[in-house]
Design a protein around this motif. Structure first.
Motif, short mmCIF file in Angstrom:
data_model
loop_
_atom_site.label_atom_id
_atom_site.label_comp_id
_atom_site.label_asym_id
_atom_site.label_seq_id
_atom_site.Cartn_x
_atom_site.Cartn_y
_atom_site.Cartn_z
N GLY A 158 12.50 8.64 -2.05
CA GLY A 158 11.86 7.76 -3.02
C GLY A 158 10.50 7.29 -2.59
O GLY A 158 9.79 6.62 -3.34
N TYR A 159 10.10 7.60 -1.36
CA TYR A 159 8.82 7.11 -0.88
C TYR A 159 7.68 7.97 -1.38
O TYR A 159 7.77 9.19 -1.41
CB TYR A 159 8.78 7.08 0.65
N SER A 160 6.62 7.31 -1.81
CA SER A 160 5.43 8.03 -2.28
C SER A 160 4.20 7.27 -1.86
O SER A 160 4.16 6.06 -1.93
CB SER A 160 5.46 8.16 -3.81
N SER A 161 3.22 8.00 -1.36
CA SER A 161 1.97 7.35 -1.00
C SER A 161 1.10 7.10 -2.22
O SER A 161 0.06 6.48 -2.15
CB SER A 161 1.18 8.23 -0.01
N GLY A 162 1.55 7.60 -3.37
CA GLY A 162 0.80 7.40 -4.60
C GLY A 162 1.31 6.18 -5.34
O GLY A 162 1.91 5.27 -4.77
N VAL A 163 1.07 6.16 -6.67
CA VAL A 163 1.50 5.04 -7.47
C VAL A 163 2.99 5.17 -7.71
O VAL A 163 3.46 6.14 -8.23
CB VAL A 163 0.74 5.01 -8.81
N LEU A 188 4.41 0.13 -4.21
CA LEU A 188 4.26 -1.26 -4.59
C LEU A 188 5.10 -2.16 -3.70
O LEU A 188 4.66 -3.23 -3.27
CB LEU A 188 4.65 -1.45 -6.06
N PHE A 189 6.31 -1.72 -3.39
CA PHE A 189 7.19 -2.49 -2.52
C PHE A 189 6.57 -2.70 -1.14
O PHE A 189 6.56 -3.81 -0.60
CB PHE A 189 8.54 -1.78 -2.40
N ASP A 190 6.04 -1.63 -0.56
CA ASP A 190 5.43 -1.74 0.77
C ASP A 190 4.24 -2.70 0.76
O ASP A 190 4.04 -3.46 1.72
CB ASP A 190 4.98 -0.36 1.25
N GLN A 191 3.47 -2.66 -0.32
CA GLN A 191 2.32 -3.55 -0.41
C GLN A 191 2.77 -5.00 -0.49
O GLN A 191 2.21 -5.88 0.18
CB GLN A 191 1.49 -3.20 -1.65
N MET A 192 3.78 -5.28 -1.30
CA MET A 192 4.27 -6.65 -1.44
C MET A 192 4.90 -7.15 -0.15
O MET A 192 4.73 -8.31 0.23
CB MET A 192 5.27 -6.72 -2.59
N TRP A 222 -7.04 1.15 -4.38
CA TRP A 222 -6.84 2.24 -5.35
C TRP A 222 -7.48 3.54 -4.92
O TRP A 222 -7.07 4.61 -5.40
CB TRP A 222 -7.40 1.83 -6.70
N GLU A 223 -8.48 3.50 -4.04
CA GLU A 223 -9.24 4.70 -3.72
C GLU A 223 -8.38 5.82 -3.14
O GLU A 223 -8.68 7.00 -3.34
CB GLU A 223 -10.38 4.36 -2.76
N ASP A 224 -7.32 5.47 -2.42
CA ASP A 224 -6.49 6.50 -1.79
C ASP A 224 -5.25 6.84 -2.60
O ASP A 224 -4.40 7.61 -2.13
CB ASP A 224 -6.06 6.03 -0.39
N LEU A 225 -5.13 6.28 -3.80
CA LEU A 225 -3.95 6.51 -4.62
C LEU A 225 -4.14 7.71 -5.55
O LEU A 225 -5.25 8.02 -5.96
CB LEU A 225 -3.61 5.27 -5.45
N ASP A 226 -3.03 8.34 -5.86
CA ASP A 226 -3.03 9.47 -6.79
C ASP A 226 -2.43 8.99 -8.11
O ASP A 226 -1.27 8.56 -8.14
CB ASP A 226 -2.20 10.61 -6.20
N PHE A 227 -3.20 9.05 -9.19
CA PHE A 227 -2.75 8.57 -10.49
C PHE A 227 -2.20 9.70 -11.36
O PHE A 227 -2.30 9.66 -12.59
CB PHE A 227 -3.89 7.85 -11.21
N GLY A 228 -1.65 10.71 -10.72
CA GLY A 228 -1.02 11.81 -11.45
C GLY A 228 -2.01 12.62 -12.26
O GLY A 228 -3.04 13.06 -11.74
#
Length: 390
Positions: A81-86, A91-95, A170-176
């Motif tokens: 379930g882990y994803s470095s993207g969105v 979100l959990f890791d950030q919070m 957001w710069e390192d995220l993948d928005f699909g």
């Protein structure tokens, strides 16, 4: 004695203490504390440290140690379930690395009630990645708004306090399918000729506010006016941006641009949404002002009392903490005023409550205020209900 109910909750009465828990084990743990067989929360250093944020007088107070919450939630994620993207895990890791403890209190004031929420940051918190605003300001845009304005919401220095921290995340995220953050920004630039950072957010280093009014509730739709007002650091650049926005909306057949006697207006085309008529915008005295309908903008700053001059506004602002990092205001008095103007609304309200509560009973409620505050180790969100005897 301990009693369990079919819903798995449990209740116990012991030594003048009522304990209610999600299970019998939870309540038995409380019994052990009351009867001296286990240590109480008084020995919890993290809780006692947090209580420094607690108001001295309160009606209700609550606390949650989010470190325990995050540990429990961790079990709901597996490696797949882990994803470095969105995604949920990102979100959990950030919070988890941002929020450590949270508490709330409900207090009574001489003129109403206050609800305060306090959040303490995690020891691993990265200040450069903060979304929470830290700069205090006075909501001065209220000084040019009509006295009968119903709602007002504002923030300060969106560029430094929202855009730059958000961009860093957001710069390192993948928005699909939309690609990366840079891909999205580039696409907007190609389609509109607007560079989001240079032409929009970099200009917003002052207060930005949305405000408005609703009236004639029995009309379909009700009459309303709304303003978007922003303090900008470059009026010429802001005028250029607004012109480009109008050009793009015109090309998309959303509006027709009209310039009459130097006044810029957008004529909304009827697309079935019900939004028709003219909106007006201007850049004046370091502020971008856009309003709907256009007559509302023409009346701004005219002679007469402003929202900031009203007693309800002044008292609501005073009841909130002084160092406001964002601010919101809702006039309950104005809402009740418009309800009374609506045919049959007052009788319908009285009937819905069986006469136990009438609109007259609500008259002491004048407004609701909201603000944020910044602390060295976290932030707070505050609400007040301002009441005044008639």
């Amino acid at each position: 004695t301990t009693e369990s109910t079919p819903s798995t909750t449990a209740i116990a009465f012991v030594d003048n203490v009522l304990a209610l828990g999600g299970s019998a084990d939870d309540v038995k743990a409380v019994i052990d504390v009351v009867q001296g067989r286990a240590e109480s929360a008084e020995s919890n250093e993290r809780l006692q440290e947090f209580r420094a944020h607690q108001k001295e007088d309160f009606l209700v107070w609550g606390y949650a140690d989010l470190a325990d919450v995050w540990s429990e939630a961790e079990d709901t994620f597996d490696s797949s379930g882990y994803s470095s993207g969105v995604g949920t895990r990102a979100l959990f890791d950030q919070m988890r690395t941002t929020y450590d403890r949270v508490g709330f209190s409900l207090s009574s004031l001489t003129e109403g009630f206050a609800f305060d929420l306090t959040v303490v940051h995690s020891p691993d918190f990265d200040e450069t990645m903060a979304y929470e605003p830290t700069k205090a300001y006075d909501p001065a845009i209220a000084e040019i708004l009509p006295a009968d304005t119903m709602f007002y919401l504002s923030a300060f220095d969106i560029y430094n306090q929202s855009w730059l921290p958000g961009k860093a995340q957001w710069e390192d995220l993948d928005f699909g399918e939309d690609g990366s953050f840079d891909d999205i920004v580039d696409r907007i630039r190609r389609e509109t000729a607007i560079d989001l950072e240079r032409d929009v957010f970099a200009l917003l280093t002052g207060e930005v506010a949305v405000a408005g009014n609703v009236s004639d509730f029995d009309d379909d739709p009700p009459d309303f006016s709304v303003f978007g007002i922003a303090e900008v650091n470059d009026s010429i650049a802001a005028h250029r941006t607004m012109t480009l926005v109008g050009k793009y909306l015109n090309e998309q057949h959303v509006i027709k641009q009209r310039t009459t006697d130097g006044v810029e207006r957008w004529d909304f085309l009827d697309d079935g949404s019900g939004l028709t008529g003219l909106a007006e915008w201007e850049v004046e005295d370091g502020r971008v002002i856009i309003g709907y309908p256009d007559s509302a903008v023409e009346d701004l700053g005219s002679d007469g009392a402003s929202l900031a001059d009203t007693d309800d506004w002044k008292r609501t602002v005073d009841l909130l903490p002084e160092d406001k990092t964002f601010f919101g205001y809702l006039s309950i008095a104005r809402i009740l005023e418009e309800i009374r103007k609506t045919d049959g609304a007052e009788d319908a309200f009285d009937e819905s409550t069986g006469g136990d509560v009438t609109l007259a009973d609500l008259d002491p409620i004048r407004s609701i205020g909201m603000s944020g505050t910044s602390r060295e180790d976290g932030f707070g969100v505050h609400f007040v209900l301002f009441m005044k005897d008639n």
